[in-house]
Design a protein around this motif. Structure first.
Motif, PDB file in Angstrom:
ATOM      1  N   SER A 757     -17.086   8.543  -9.012  1.00  0.00           N
ATOM      2  CA  SER A 757     -17.100  10.141  -9.047  1.00  0.00           C
ATOM      3  C   SER A 757     -15.766  11.019  -9.310  1.00  0.00           C
ATOM      4  O   SER A 757     -14.884   9.498  -8.703  1.00  0.00           O
ATOM      5  N   ASP A 758     -15.533  11.681  -9.678  1.00  0.00           N
ATOM      6  CA  ASP A 758     -14.184  11.901  -9.645  1.00  0.00           C
ATOM      7  C   ASP A 758     -13.649  12.475  -8.528  1.00  0.00           C
ATOM      8  O   ASP A 758     -12.908  12.538  -7.642  1.00  0.00           O
ATOM      9  N   LEU A 759     -14.816  12.526  -7.482  1.00  0.00           N
ATOM     10  CA  LEU A 759     -14.312  12.685  -6.120  1.00  0.00           C
ATOM     11  C   LEU A 759     -13.754  11.863  -5.136  1.00  0.00           C
ATOM     12  O   LEU A 759     -13.130  11.796  -4.464  1.00  0.00           O
ATOM     13  N   VAL A 760     -13.917  10.888  -5.531  1.00  0.00           N
ATOM     14  CA  VAL A 760     -13.245   9.720  -4.639  1.00  0.00           C
ATOM     15  C   VAL A 760     -11.703   9.476  -4.895  1.00  0.00           C
ATOM     16  O   VAL A 760     -11.114  10.142  -5.865  1.00  0.00           O
ATOM     17  N   GLY A 761     -11.722   9.457  -3.368  1.00  0.00           N
ATOM     18  CA  GLY A 761     -10.185   9.202  -3.431  1.00  0.00           C
ATOM     19  C   GLY A 761      -9.126  10.748  -2.785  1.00  0.00           C
ATOM     20  O   GLY A 761      -8.281  10.465  -3.107  1.00  0.00           O
ATOM     21  N   LYS A 762     -10.627  11.302  -2.715  1.00  0.00           N
ATOM     22  CA  LYS A 762     -10.123  12.907  -3.113  1.00  0.00           C
ATOM     23  C   LYS A 762      -9.990  13.284  -1.838  1.00  0.00           C
ATOM     24  O   LYS A 762     -11.189  13.483  -1.640  1.00  0.00           O
ATOM     25  N   PRO A 763      -9.544  14.871  -1.369  1.00  0.00           N
ATOM     26  CA  PRO A 763      -9.821  15.282   0.309  1.00  0.00           C
ATOM     27  C   PRO A 763     -11.205  16.043  -0.145  1.00  0.00           C
ATOM     28  O   PRO A 763     -11.110  16.218  -0.601  1.00  0.00           O
ATOM     29  N   ALA A 764     -12.093  15.533   0.893  1.00  0.00           N
ATOM     30  CA  ALA A 764     -13.453  16.007   0.826  1.00  0.00           C
ATOM     31  C   ALA A 764     -13.462  17.643   0.703  1.00  0.00           C
ATOM     32  O   ALA A 764     -12.658  17.866   2.032  1.00  0.00           O
ATOM     33  N   PRO A 765     -14.182  18.240  -0.387  1.00  0.00           N
ATOM     34  CA  PRO A 765     -14.545  19.982  -0.052  1.00  0.00           C
ATOM     35  C   PRO A 765     -15.171  20.451   1.727  1.00  0.00           C
ATOM     36  O   PRO A 765     -15.613  19.596   2.089  1.00  0.00           O
ATOM     37  N   GLU A 766     -13.353  21.763   2.378  1.00  0.00           N
ATOM     38  CA  GLU A 766     -13.938  21.760   3.295  1.00  0.00           C
ATOM     39  C   GLU A 766     -15.158  22.732   3.263  1.00  0.00           C
ATOM     40  O   GLU A 766     -15.492  23.711   2.338  1.00  0.00           O
ATOM     41  N   PHE A 767     -16.136  22.656   4.538  1.00  0.00           N
ATOM     42  CA  PHE A 767     -17.191  23.525   3.856  1.00  0.00           C
ATOM     43  C   PHE A 767     -17.858  23.648   6.339  1.00  0.00           C
ATOM     44  O   PHE A 767     -17.520  22.532   6.934  1.00  0.00           O
ATOM     45  N   GLU A 768     -18.293  24.785   6.694  1.00  0.00           N
ATOM     46  CA  GLU A 768     -19.089  25.267   7.713  1.00  0.00           C
ATOM     47  C   GLU A 768     -20.572  24.986   7.388  1.00  0.00           C
ATOM     48  O   GLU A 768     -20.791  26.259   6.443  1.00  0.00           O
ATOM     49  N   LEU A 769     -21.335  24.981   7.829  1.00  0.00           N
ATOM     50  CA  LEU A 769     -23.028  24.629   7.903  1.00  0.00           C
ATOM     51  C   LEU A 769     -23.353  25.461   9.056  1.00  0.00           C
ATOM     52  O   LEU A 769     -23.316  24.105   9.847  1.00  0.00           O
ATOM     53  N   ALA A 770     -24.784  25.660   9.205  1.00  0.00           N
ATOM     54  CA  ALA A 770     -25.135  25.754  10.242  1.00  0.00           C
ATOM     55  C   ALA A 770     -25.836  24.499  10.283  1.00  0.00           C
ATOM     56  O   ALA A 770     -26.506  24.511   9.187  1.00  0.00           O
ATOM     57  N   LEU A 771     -26.632  24.525  11.640  1.00  0.00           N
ATOM     58  CA  LEU A 771     -26.809  22.665  12.216  1.00  0.00           C
ATOM     59  C   LEU A 771     -28.753  23.981  12.257  1.00  0.00           C
ATOM     60  O   LEU A 771     -28.930  25.016  13.009  1.00  0.00           O
ATOM     61  N   LEU A 772     -29.768  22.318  12.497  1.00  0.00           N
ATOM     62  CA  LEU A 772     -30.794  22.488  12.155  1.00  0.00           C
ATOM     63  C   LEU A 772     -31.059  22.893  14.505  1.00  0.00           C
ATOM     64  O   LEU A 772     -32.021  24.181  14.624  1.00  0.00           O
TER      65      LEU A 772
END
Length: 899
Positions: A757-772
C-alpha cells in the motif's frame, strides 16, 4: 474612396470570398456546397431546372431537389482545383465581373469583338470592358494571378490563407509569399478588398513595403539609418477596395505609387541595386483581407501620364505607356490606330499606328454603370460569366450574359463556383407562414425552416422540411442523420442547488434514512420519469412493479405495461444528489464485495434526502416498495424515494450498449425535451405541428412540437445518446485480496505481505470515532502504542473468520502496549453486538458510521488490517484474511514492539 463601375468587378470576388464562411478550416470543401445569404448551407448537387434565376439543389438531406431563388443564394462552391488556361491572346475583364480569354478581333469607339476559346465570337459595348491583358509568352508579363495557393508559400501564424476560384483570402494573422523574377524596371498592379478596416503589410523584396497605419496606407523603406515614408491614400473603415500600381526603378532608386488612371500618389527612394529575384510577401494582421489580383510586368522607366476623360491607356512592349481617345483596330493590318491629335493651330497630325502584337495591356475608360446580373459563374480555367440563369440541363448551365447579349453554355463539370449577385428583396410568396421554426443541422447542412405537412392525398412516407428561403418543401432523405433544433439547450436542466445536507451514507444505514415521519408524502400525477435501456425517457406515473413487469400511465403513450428488462431507471422530478457525488463516493457505491458476487445487488435507491441503499427491488405499488437487503425484505415508504437505478454487473458493463433504434429501413426520430425527456419512434403522420408515430417498445406515440427542444433523426440518435448523463451504473468487483490472487502460488494461499500500500511508511490518517460502549477513540492520543485497526462488517464472511485470529495474535502482545480496534463499516450497534456475542469475542469496536475513516485508509475490500507504529506511521497494511495473515501480523508486531 469613391466607388467606380470597376469596383463591381472586384466586389464579385469579395462576395465569393465572404460566402466561404461555411467552408472547412483549410478553405477547401469535401463536397459541393450551396451557401445562402442568411448563413444556411447545403451539401448536395445541382439539379436540372428551367425556371429563370432559380437554382434547384438536390441537398443531401432531401429526397427531392429544393428550389432556391438566386436572390437568396450567396454562393455555390465545388471542390475543384484552379487550372490556369493556356492562352494565345488576351484576358478580357468586364465591369460586371466577367472574365474571358481570347483574341482581339475588332475594336472601335462603340464596341469590342473577341474570339473566345470557349464561346467563339463575342461582342461587347466598349463601355462594358475594363481592361485587356496579354497573357501569351513573350508579352513582358512576368506574373498574372494569384492563381490559387499552389504557387504561394504560407508561413507560420495563427490565421489562414484560403483559395477560392483562384483568388486568395486571409483571416487572422498569416503571411503569404511568392518569388518572381524582376527586371531592373518593373510594374506591379495590385488589387485588394475587405469588409472592415484592414491591417496588413506587403513586402516588395528588400525594396520597400506597402503598409497600413490606422486609416492611412503608406509606402515605406526603412534602413538602420533612416526611413522614407510616402502617404498613398486614406482607407475606408468599412467595405472597401484598393487598386494601385507600383513602379520600381532600380536604376534610379525610386518606387512610385500610381492610380490606374495615371495619377501619381507618392514616390519614395529605394536602394539603387540590381535584384533579379524578388519575394512578394503579404502579411495580414487582423480582420479579413482578399488578394483579388496581382500583375507584374516589365516597364520602360517612363511613368504613365494622367489620363484625360475618356482616354484608353496602353502598356507596350519595352515598357512604354501611351494613351489615346477611342483607339480602333485595323483587322487587316493587325494594328491599333490612335486618333490624331489637334494642335493649337487646329492642324491635324497623322494617325499613329501600333502593331497589336506590341500591345501588352489596354485599360479602358468607364462611362457607364455595368448592367445588373443575378449571378456570376467561375470555371476552373478562370473564365467568369455574369448574367441571369435561364436553365440547367444536359450537363450545362445556360446563362444570359447582358454584356454579350447572348446565351452562354457552361459545362457543369468545370464550374468552380456560382455567386449570387442580386441585392433585391426575396419573393415572399412561398415563405413559411405557419409551423414551429427550427434549425436543421447535419455534418454538411445548416437549414432554417419548419416541418410541414405533405401533399394532400398522398400517403405519409417521411417528415417534410420547408427551408425558410426556398420556394418549396421536400421529404427528408431516408438515410438522413442529424437534428432539428427548436430551442437551444445551453446547459443541462438542473434544479436549484440544494442546501447543505449531511454526508450521504453508502448503505443508508440500511433503512433509517428512508423513514421520516415528518416528511409530507406527495403523489402528483406524472411527476415521475421512466428511463428505458435504449435511452427513452418519458413522464409517467408508475402504478406497480412486480418481478416481470412495470405498470404505468403516461400522457405520451397508449401502452400501460412494459417488461421490467426494458427499464433502466425511475425517478421523481426532484433534485438528485447522484450527479454531485465525489468520485470516491461513487466508486464505493459501485464496488461489489467478493462475497456478494454470486448474489449482487440489482438496484440502487436514492432517498429524497440524498441517502443511498443497495439491494434488490422486489415490488412497488402506490404506497410502498419492497427491497431485499441482505436476504431480508424491507418495506419502504414510496413517497420518500427519489430515484431507483438499475445496476449492471461486470459482464453488462463490458457489452456494447443497446442501440437506441434499430435500422429497419424506416426513419426513426427522437424527440428531446428541455427537462431531459426523450422518446424514440418511427413517424407515421404529421398534422397541425404534432408528430404521430410508433415505437417497437412503446407502441403508439404522439408529440406536439411546441413541447420539443430538439428532434434527433436517424443515426444521430445513437450519437446523441452520448450527450445524455448516463443512467448506466456498472458494479465493479472489489480488488481481490492477496490470498485469493496468489492461491495458485507455491506457498499456497497467502495474504498481502503488508507493504504494497502507498500508505505504508506515511503518517496514519487521523480520525476520531465513537466506540460501541459509548466512549470516544482518537488515534493521535495513542502515541507510544502500536495500534492494530481491523476494518470489517457483519456481512463479510472473511472478516468473521479473520477477527478471532487477529484478536488472538494481538493478545500475545498484551504487555507490550499493542491495542486492537475493530473499525466497523457503517452498521448499527444491535447488529454488531449480536455477531460479537455469537463469535464470543470482545474487541474494542469503533463505529465508522459515514465511511469517512475507511475512505482515509483507502478501504476497497475487507477485511483490511492496518498496523500503526508507536510514532503514528503506517507500518503495514494487509488486505483479506488467509492462512498466512496470522504469521505475517505476528512478525510485524514483533518488529514494532522491539524498536
Amino acid at each position: 474612396m469613391a466607388r467606380s463601375p470597376y469596383d463591381l468587378w472586384c466586389s464579385v470576388a469579395l462576395v465569393l470570398l465572404l460566402s466561404h464562411a461555411a467552408c472547412a478550416d483549410d478553405g477547401r470543401l469535401d463536397a459541393p456546397r450551396l451557401s445562402m445569404k442568411n448563413g444556411d448551407y447545403y451539401e448536395g448537387q445541382l439539379a436540372d431546372g428551367d425556371t429563370p434565376n432559380v437554382l434547384r439543389w438536390h441537398a443531401a438531406i432531401a429526397e427531392t431537389p429544393i428550389a432556391f431563388p438566386l436572390n437568396a443564394v450567396a454562393s455555390l462552391h465545388y471542390p475543384r482545383s484552379h487550372t490556369p488556361p493556356s492562352v494565345d491572346g488576351f484576358c478580357f475583364q468586364l465591369a460586371g465581373g466577367d472574365v474571358f480569354y481570347g483574341t482581339l478581333e475588332a475594336l472601335d469607339s462603340d464596341s469590342i469583338k473577341i474570339k473566345s476559346q470557349r464561346f467563339g465570337e463575342l461582342k461587347f459595348p466598349v463601355d462594358h470592358v475594363v481592361r485587356a491583358v496579354r497573357c501569351d509568352e513573350g508579352s513582358g508579363l512576368l506574373y498574372f494571378g494569384p492563381n490559387g495557393l499552389s504557387e504561394w508559400t504560407q508561413e507560420e501564424g495563427d490565421g489562414k490563407w484560403r483559395e477560392l476560384a483562384g483568388r486568395l483570402q486571409a483571416s487572422g494573422s498569416k503571411k503569404l509569399r511568392h518569388s518572381v523574377e524582376l527586371p531592373t524596371q518593373a510594374c506591379l498592379e495590385l488589387e485588394l478588398s475587405w469588409q472592415q478596416l484592414p491591417e496588413f503589410a506587403i513586402e516588395l523584396g528588400s525594396f520597400c513595403s506597402l503598409e497600413t497605419c490606422g486609416e492611412q496606407l503608406v509606402l515605406v523603406r526603412e534602413t538602420s539609418e533612416a526611413a522614407d515614408i510616402g502617404m498613398v491614400e486614406k482607407l475606408s473603415k468599412g467595405k472597401g477596395t484598393l487598386r494601385v500600381q507600383l513602379y520600381i526603378d532600380q536604376s534610379t532608386g525610386l518606387c512610385s505609387a500610381v492610380t490606374p488612371e495615371g495619377q501619381l500618389l507618392t514616390e519614395i527612394k529605394i536602394a539603387p541595386e540590381s535584384q533579379t529575384k524578388c519575394v512578394f510577401a503579404i502579411q495580414n494582421h487582423k480582420h479579413q483581407l482578399n488578394l483579388d489580383q496581382l500583375i507584374i510586368r516589365s516597364w520602360d522607366g517612363t511613368l504613365p501620364g494622367k489620363l484625360e476623360s475618356g482616354e484608353t491607356s496602353m502598356h507596350l512592349a519595352g515598357g512604354s505607356i501611351k494613351s489615346a481617345q477611342s483607339p480602333r483596330l485595323d483587322a487587316e493590318s493587325g494594328e491599333l490606330i490612335l486618333a490624331a491629335d489637334q494642335g493649337d493651330d487646329s492642324e491635324e497630325t497623322e494617325e499613329e499606328r501600333i502593331p497589336l502584337q506590341d500591345v501588352l495591356a489596354l485599360s479602358f475608360p468607364h462611362r457607364q454603370q455595368p448592367v445588373s446580373a443575378a449571378m456570376c459563374v467561375t470555371l476552373t480555367d478562370g473564365v467568369r460569366v455574369c448574367g441571369d440563369l435561364k436553365q440547367v440541363g444536359d450537363g450545362q448551365l445556360v446563362v444570359f450574359n447582358p454584356s454579350a447579349s447572348a446565351d452562354l453554355r457552361l459545362p457543369l463539370e468545370e464550374v468552380m463556383s456560382i455567386v449570387g449577385l442580386t441585392t433585391g428583396e426575396q419573393d415572399n410568396s412561398n415563405v413559411i407562414t405557419k409551423g414551429r421554426r427550427g434549425r436543421l443541422e447535419t455534418s454538411g447542412t445548416l437549414s432554417r425552416g419548419a416541418l410541414v405537412e405533405g401533399e394532400d392525398g398522398k400517403p405519409f412516407e417521411r417528415l417534410c422540411w420547408h427551408p425558410s428561403n426556398s420556394v418549396d418543401s421536400t421529404q427528408l432523405a431516408a438515410d438522413m442523420s442529424g437534428r432539428i433544433v427548436f430551442r437551444d439547450r445551453t446547459a443541462r436542466p438542473s434544479t436549484p442547488a440544494p442546501a447543505q445536507a449531511r454526508t450521504p451514507s453508502v448503505l443508508g444505514k440500511v433503512l433509517g434514512v428512508f423513514v421520516d415521519p415528518n416528511e409530507k408524502a406527495r403523489s402528483e400525477k406524472y411527476e415521475e420519469v421512466m428511463v428505458l435501456r435504449r435511452g427513452d425517457r418519458f413522464p409517467c406515473y408508475i402504478e406497480s412493479v412486480d418481478e416481470t413487469d412495470v405498470a404505468f400511465r403516461s400522457p405520451l403513450l397508449e401502452i400501460t405495461r412494459l417488461p421490467l428488462e426494458e427499464v433502466k431507471a425511475w425517478h421523481s422530478m426532484e433534485e438528485s444528489k447522484l450527479e454531485e457525488l465525489s468520485e470516491e463516493k461513487r466508486d464505493r457505491l459501485l464496488t461489489l464485495p467478493r462475497m456478494q458476487r454470486k448474489n449482487p445487488p440489482t438496484h440502487l435507491i436514492e432517498s429524497k434526502r440524498g441517502d443511498f441503499l443497495r439491494g434488490r427491488l422486489v415490488e412497488m405499488d402506490a404506497d410502498h416498495l419492497v427491497m431485499e437487503v441482505r436476504l431480508d425484505n424491507q418495506k419502504i415508504d414510496r413517497h420518500l424515494v427519489g430515484r431507483i437505478v438499475w445496476l449492471e454487473d461486470e459482464a453488462a458493463a463490458e457489452a456494447d450498449p443497446p442501440k437506441v433504434h434499430e435500422k429497419d429501413g424506416a426513419q426513426a426520430v427522437q424527440v428531446v425535451h428541455r427537462d431531459g425527456v426523450r422518446l424514440t419512434f418511427t413517424p407515421n403522420g404529421f398534422r397541425e405541428d404534432t408528430i404521430y408515430g410508433r415505437s417497437p417498445t412503446l407502441g403508439k406515440c404522439h408529440v406536439e412540437l411546441k413541447r420539443v427542444d430538439q428532434l434527433v433523426i436517424g443515426d444521430a440518435i445513437d450519437e446523441a445518446a452520448g450527450e445524455v448523463v448516463s443512467d448506466y451504473w456498472h458494479l465493479r468487483p472489489a480488488t481481490d485480496p492477496k490470498f485469493v490472487t496468489d492461491e495458485d502460488s507455491p506457498e499456497g494461499a497467502a495474504s498481502s505481505a503488508g507493504t504494497e500500500s502507498d500508505l505504508v511508511g506515511k503518517p496514519a490518517p487521523e480520525f476520531e470515532l465513537a466506540l460501541l460502549d459509548g466512549s470516544k477513540f482518537r488515534l493521535s492520543k495513542q502515541q507510544g502504542k502500536v495500534v492494530v485497526l481491523d476494518f470489517w462488517a457483519t456481512w463479510c464472511g472473511p472478516c468473521i473468520q479473520a477477527m478471532p485470529q487477529v484478536e488472538a495474535v494481538v493478545a500475545e502482545f498484551e504487555e507490550e502496549d499493542v491495542e486492537l480496534v475493530a473499525v466497523n463499516m457503517q452498521e448499527d450497534a444491535a447488529s454488531i453486538r449480536s455477531l460479537l456475542e455469537r463469535l464470543e469475542v470482545d474487541p474494542t469496536v469503533a463505529l465508522d458510521i459515514d465511511g469517512a475513516t475507511a475512505e482515509k485508509y483507502a478501504v476497497t475490500a475487507i477485511p483490511q488490517t492496518v498496523v500503526v507504529d508507536k510514532e503514528g506511521n503506517v507500518a503495514a497494511l494487509f488486505v483479506g484474511g488467509g492462512p498466512r495473515l496470522v504469521e505475517q501480523l505476528r512478525e510485524v508486531l514483533q518488529r514494532e514492539v522491539e524498536k
